[in-house]
Design an enzyme around this catalytic site. Structure first.
Site, PDB file in Angstrom:
ATOM      1  N   GLU A   1      34.455  43.526  32.426  1.00 27.21           N
ATOM      2  CA  GLU A   1      35.309  44.004  33.709  1.00 27.21           C
ATOM      3  C   GLU A   1      36.016  45.391  33.092  1.00 27.21           C
ATOM      4  OE1 GLU A   1      37.730  40.740  35.189  1.00 27.21           O
ATOM      5  OE2 GLU A   1      36.532  39.449  33.805  1.00 27.21           O
TER       6      GLU A   1
ATOM      7  N   HIS B   1      43.350  39.022  40.690  1.00 28.80           N
ATOM      8  CA  HIS B   1      42.084  39.622  41.445  1.00 28.80           C
ATOM      9  C   HIS B   1      42.268  40.029  43.046  1.00 28.80           C
ATOM     10  CE1 HIS B   1      39.973  39.403  37.743  1.00 28.80           C
ATOM     11  NE2 HIS B   1      39.436  38.212  37.977  1.00 28.80           N
TER      12      HIS B   1
ATOM     13  N   HIS C   1      32.287  42.081  38.827  1.00 33.71           N
ATOM     14  CA  HIS C   1      32.470  40.748  38.180  1.00 33.71           C
ATOM     15  C   HIS C   1      31.257  39.953  37.684  1.00 33.71           C
ATOM     16  CE1 HIS C   1      34.974  37.356  36.903  1.00 33.71           C
ATOM     17  NE2 HIS C   1      35.842  38.362  36.740  1.00 33.71           N
TER      18      HIS C   1
END
Length: 348
Positions: A315, A121, A195
Site C-alpha cells: 500500500e 480506510h 489494496h
C-alpha cells in the site's frame, strides 16, 4: 446482502456487466491487455482490480491477485470482521486516523469511526464501496482506463468536494501503472492507495515461500492499536530488516519509510515460476500487510479458500495518522492545488 437480478441493458464493446448493487445501479467490468498477453480486469465498484494475469515462459498465465468471481462476494466481504478490501481503491484517507479526529485550519473534524474508535480506510463508506464512472479508455499501445469519482463535502465527514481521477495503464514492458489525481473545492486531507493482495504463485496459493525485499531503513512506530506514536524506528538487523531478501513473514502490518523516489520501494520474488514483482512510487511510505483471510465465510475466485497467508499488500501512501503529526509529510490538499500519486508495479 442480495444482488438484484441482472437485467438486459446495452454495454459498450469493452464493458461487461458485473451485476447490480442492491440500490439497483449497474456495476461494470473492464479489461485491458498489452501486446505480451498481460491482462488486467477492473470493476467500477471501488475502482477495483479483480484480475491480473501474467504470461509465463511455459506459455501459461498466472493470476497474481486475490479476488472474487461475483459482485455479491465483494459486497459481503465488507461485512467480515476484518474486511480485506481485495483490489480496491482506498480513500479518502488510507490507513488509520487516531480517534477519527484531526484539526485543519483551526477546525476540528470528527470522522466516521469504524475501527476500535478510530477511522480506517476512509470510514464506513469509503471509496472502496463507491461506484466510479468511466472517463476514458485507450486500446492502442500501452492500453489504459481512467475512472473518476466525485466525493461531496461531508461524505464520511470529510471537508470539501473532492474529484478523483484514477488511471490504470498496462505498459508493453509489463508495468501496471496506477496514477491518482485529485482536486478539492476547499482545504481537505487526502491519502489514496491501492489494496491488491499479490501472490506470484497464483491467487489460490500462499506467499510463505516467496521472498520479500523492502528498500527502507526505518518504519513508523505504532501502538498496539496500530496508531503511529510519531517516532520512526531504525530497523537494521531487526525482524523488519528486509534490505536483503527474506521469506514473507507470517504476520506483518507496518508502514516503511521510503528514501529516494527514483529507487524501488519493495519487491516480491517467487522461485517456483521465476516471477518477480517490483514496486516504485512517489509516495513517502509503503504499508506492507500479509493476509487475505476470508474466514471460510466467502469463497475466493475459482472457489479458493483464502487464508492469513494468501497474499501480500504493498500500500504505497502517506503515513497513517499524518494529519495529527506535524513532522510527517503533509496530507493536506489545498483548494486549487492537485494531489498526485503514481505507483508502478513491474511484473516479469
Amino acid at each position: 446482502m442480495k444482488i438484484k437480478n441482472v437485467v438486459e441493458f446495452k454495454t459498450k464493446p469493452f464493458e461487461k456487466s458485473f451485476g447490480l448493487i442492491p440500490e439497483g445501479e449497474a456495476v461494470f467490468s473492464y479489461q485491458l491487455m498489452n501486446k505480451n498477453g498481460m491482462k488486467l480486469k477492473i470493476m467500477n465498484l471501488g475502482a477495483t482490480i479483480t484480475e491480473l494475469k501474467i504470461p509465463l515462459n511455459n506459455g501459461k498465465k498466472v493470476d497474481v491477485v486475490l479476488g472474487f468471481d461475483k459482485l455479491d462476494s465483494y459486497l459481503k466481504s465488507f461485512e467480515l470482521k476484518s474486511a480485506p478490501y481485495f483490489g480496491a481503491t482506498v480513500g479518502r484517507f488510507a490507513g488509520r486516523i487516531n480517534n477519527g479526529t484531526f484539526v485543519l485550519n483551526d477546525t476540528t473534524t470528527v470522522l466516521d469511526k469504524n475501527n476500535n474508535g478510530h477511522s480506517l480506510h476512509g470510514g464506513n463508506n469509503g471509496f472502496s464501496q463507491a461506484i466510479w464512472r468511466l472517463k476514458n479508455r485507450t486500446d492502442i499501445e500501452n492500453p489504459s482506463i481512467t475512472l473518476t469519482y466525485f466525493s461531496p463535502s461531508g461524505e464520511s465527514k470529510y471537508p470539501g468536494d473532492l474529484t478523483v481521477n484514477l488511471t490504470y495503464t498496462l505498459s508493453e514492458e509489463n508495468e501496471l501503472i496506477v496514477e491518482y489525481k485529485a482536486t478539492s473545492t476547499q482545504d481537505t486531507i487526502v491519502n489514496l492507495t491501492h489494496h491488491s493482495y499479490f501472490n506470484l504463485d497464483g491467487h489460490s496459493s500462499n506467499v510463505a515461500n516467496q521472498e520479500l525485499t523492502v528498500n527502507a531503513n526505518r518504519l513508523v512506530e505504532t501502538t498496539n492499536e496500530n496508531i503511529p506514536t510519531g517516532r520512526f524506528l531504525e530497523i537494521e538487523n531487526t525482524q523488519f530488516d528486509f534490505l536483503t531478501p527474506k521469506k514473507v513473514p507470517s504476520k506483518i502490518d507496518n508502514t516503511f519509510v521510503l528514501g529516494k523516489k527514483e529507487e524501488f520501494a519493495a519487491s516480491l520474488f517467487n522461485a517456483n515460476n521465476n516471477l518477480k514483482m517490483t514496486v516504485f512510487t512517489n509516495q513517502p511510505g509503503v504499508h506492507i500487510y500479509v493476509g487475505g483471510n476470508s474466514f471460510n465465510m466467502i469463497k475466493g475466485k475459482e472457489k479458493a479458500a483464502y487464508h492469513p497467508l494468501s497474499g501480500i499488500c504493498f500500500e504505497t501512501q502517506n503515513f497513517p495518522d499524518a494529519p495529527n503529526h506535524e513532522h510527517f509529510p503533509s496530507a493536506v490538499l489545498k483548494k486549487g492545488d492537485q494531489y498526485t500519486h503514481k505507483t508502478i508495479i513491474v511484473v516479469r
